[in-house]
Enzyme design. Structure first.
Site, short mmCIF file in Angstrom:
data_model
loop_
_atom_site.label_atom_id
_atom_site.label_comp_id
_atom_site.label_asym_id
_atom_site.label_seq_id
_atom_site.Cartn_x
_atom_site.Cartn_y
_atom_site.Cartn_z
N LYS A 37 -12.71 1.08 -21.30
CA LYS A 37 -12.13 0.59 -20.06
C LYS A 37 -12.89 -0.60 -19.48
O LYS A 37 -12.32 -1.42 -18.78
CB LYS A 37 -12.07 1.72 -19.02
N HIS A 165 -20.74 12.29 -14.93
CA HIS A 165 -20.88 10.85 -14.71
C HIS A 165 -21.57 10.68 -13.36
O HIS A 165 -21.08 11.18 -12.36
CB HIS A 165 -19.51 10.17 -14.72
N GLU A 242 -21.61 7.48 -22.48
CA GLU A 242 -20.40 6.65 -22.44
C GLU A 242 -20.67 5.35 -21.67
O GLU A 242 -20.04 5.10 -20.64
CB GLU A 242 -19.26 7.43 -21.76
C1 LIG Z 1 -15.37 8.98 -17.90
C2 LIG Z 1 -16.08 7.68 -17.82
N1 LIG Z 1 -16.98 7.40 -18.78
C3 LIG Z 1 -17.65 6.24 -18.80
C4 LIG Z 1 -17.42 5.27 -17.84
C5 LIG Z 1 -18.19 3.99 -17.93
O1 LIG Z 1 -19.08 3.88 -16.89
P1 LIG Z 1 -20.08 2.65 -16.80
O2 LIG Z 1 -19.29 1.42 -17.01
O3 LIG Z 1 -20.66 2.78 -15.44
O4 LIG Z 1 -21.11 2.83 -17.86
C6 LIG Z 1 -16.51 5.53 -16.79
C7 LIG Z 1 -16.28 4.53 -15.75
O5 LIG Z 1 -15.46 4.65 -14.88
C8 LIG Z 1 -15.81 6.77 -16.80
O6 LIG Z 1 -14.91 7.04 -15.86
#
Ligand SMILES: Cc1ncc(COP(=O)(O)O)c(C=O)c1O
Length: 359
Positions: A37, A165, A242
């Protein structure tokens, strides 16, 4: 830039690879699943797939993008705790068999549409001080996690782990410490109940120097997290993460052009060809604060930067110190590879910034 025009998001392949390697070196025990994402650009996914990355996908479209990039389904976690039934069956049909959940209703859906899937329960953990709070919307109370894992087992799913998270852009290492302790308690409890839970997914949240490029907040969190991991989990526990922002954020630079100029409120206003509805959407959705740089020298003055749409919400920054700019001048923003083009729109019929990779 002459070839591609503006607005342009230039993603540095070497910076991307360096961030990936840095994460791996910082946490040798943790297997990173890149959070698609943050930036789903095919070239980004391909580079990471070639580096042996695993991936966190939030939708069927992201799963397909990862498979197209050359990574196998076995390297994907479907880490959106709320999934449409069709996405669950679609993921299973593509061979993805690791998913997160945080409610009994979701377990019912997974059991019905992807029987036998390995499932990870996501718990609610403190998100204190993180730029983006995620525990507002996701996660079961830690005290309820065991019951849900037992339920999953009774539904012929395969409960395998716990995830959390701490909130995105987390500069408070204590959030990880608290969350890891909660995960360890659930793991211990699960073993007492003879549930073979052996995955701890520590999520994303790893910070980048958003506001202050001199100080890198990642280094402050690494030692604390590693120490807790070693203290709490023996070698049989598989740790995964993640990271999204950390991997791609510092690799991206947004290049824009001045397309309009005016004097309002005794200040220079510069209208750029990208704005809040485009690659600077992080101003809205990501609480981001960016640095704006011009390719022109000279005495600086307080100036306002605005985007190209007809909406007055589309004001990028007020009170920026910039030299006097001319039409056609370049303004660029470093450190904007994550949650930028990914959350942009084409409001007003304006095309999103083109993403290109550069050495
Ligand atoms: C389920 C989940 N994993 C991983 C991420 C990635 O987080 P970050 O970009 O802070 O590492 C997000 C971000 O919204 C998330 O919702």
């Amino acid at each position: 830039m002459r070839r591609h025009g503006t607005p342009l998001l230039a993603v540095s392949r070497s910076a991307l690879r360096a961030q990936w390697d840095r994460f791996r070196e910082a946490f040798p025990r943790v297997e990173p699943f890149y959070a698609v994402k943050a930036n789903p650009n095919p070239a980004v996914l391909k580079l990471l797939a070639a580096a042996g990355a695993s991936f966190d996908a939030a939708s069927l479209a992201e799963i397909d993008a990862v498979l197209d990039a050359g990574a196998p389904a076995s390297r994907i976690i479907f880490a959106n705790t709320i999934k449409p039934s069709a996405a669950i069956s679609g993921a299973a049909a593509r061979g993805v068999d690791l998913m997160t959940f945080d409610s009994e209703y979701e377990l019912d859906k997974i059991a019905a549409h992807a029987p036998g899937t390995r499932v990870i329960v996501r718990i609610k953990v403190p998100n204190v001080g993180s730029a983006i709070e995620l525990s507002l919307k996701f996660g079961v109370e830690p005290a309820d996690a065991i019951d849900l894992l037992i339920k999953a087992h009774k539904m012929d799913l395969r409960p395998v782990g716990v995830s959390f998270h701490v909130g995105s852009q987390c500069t408070r290492a204590e959030n990880y410490v608290d969350a890891l302790e909660m995960a360890a308690i659930i793991l211990r409890d699960a073993h007492l109940k003879r549930l073979p839970i052996d995955i701890v997914d520590i999520g994303g949240g790893f910070p980048i120097p958003h506001f202050d490029r001199e100080h890198d907040p990642f280094d402050d969190t690494v030692a604390v997290i590693s120490q807790e991991i070693d203290r709490l989990f023996d070698a049989n526990v598989r740790l995964i993460a993640e990271p999204g922002r950390f991997v791609v954020g510092p690799a991206g630079t947004l290049v824009m052009r001045v397309v309009g100029k005016a004097i309002r409120e005794n200040k220079h206003w510069y209208y750029l060809d990208d704005g809040v509805y485009g690659a600077l959407s992080g101003l809205m959705f990501d609480h981001a604060k960016y640095q704006y740089k011009a390719l022109r020298d000279g005495n600086t003055q307080l100036s306002t930067l605005a985007g190209p749409t007809c909406d007055s919400l589309d004001i990028i920054a007020r009170g920026e110190q910039l030299p006097e700019l001319e039409l056609g001048d370049i303004v660029y923003v470093p450190n904007i590879g994550a949650y930028s083009v990914a959350t942009g729109t084409n409001f007003n019929g304006l095309p999103p910034a083109k993403v290109v990779t550069v050495p």
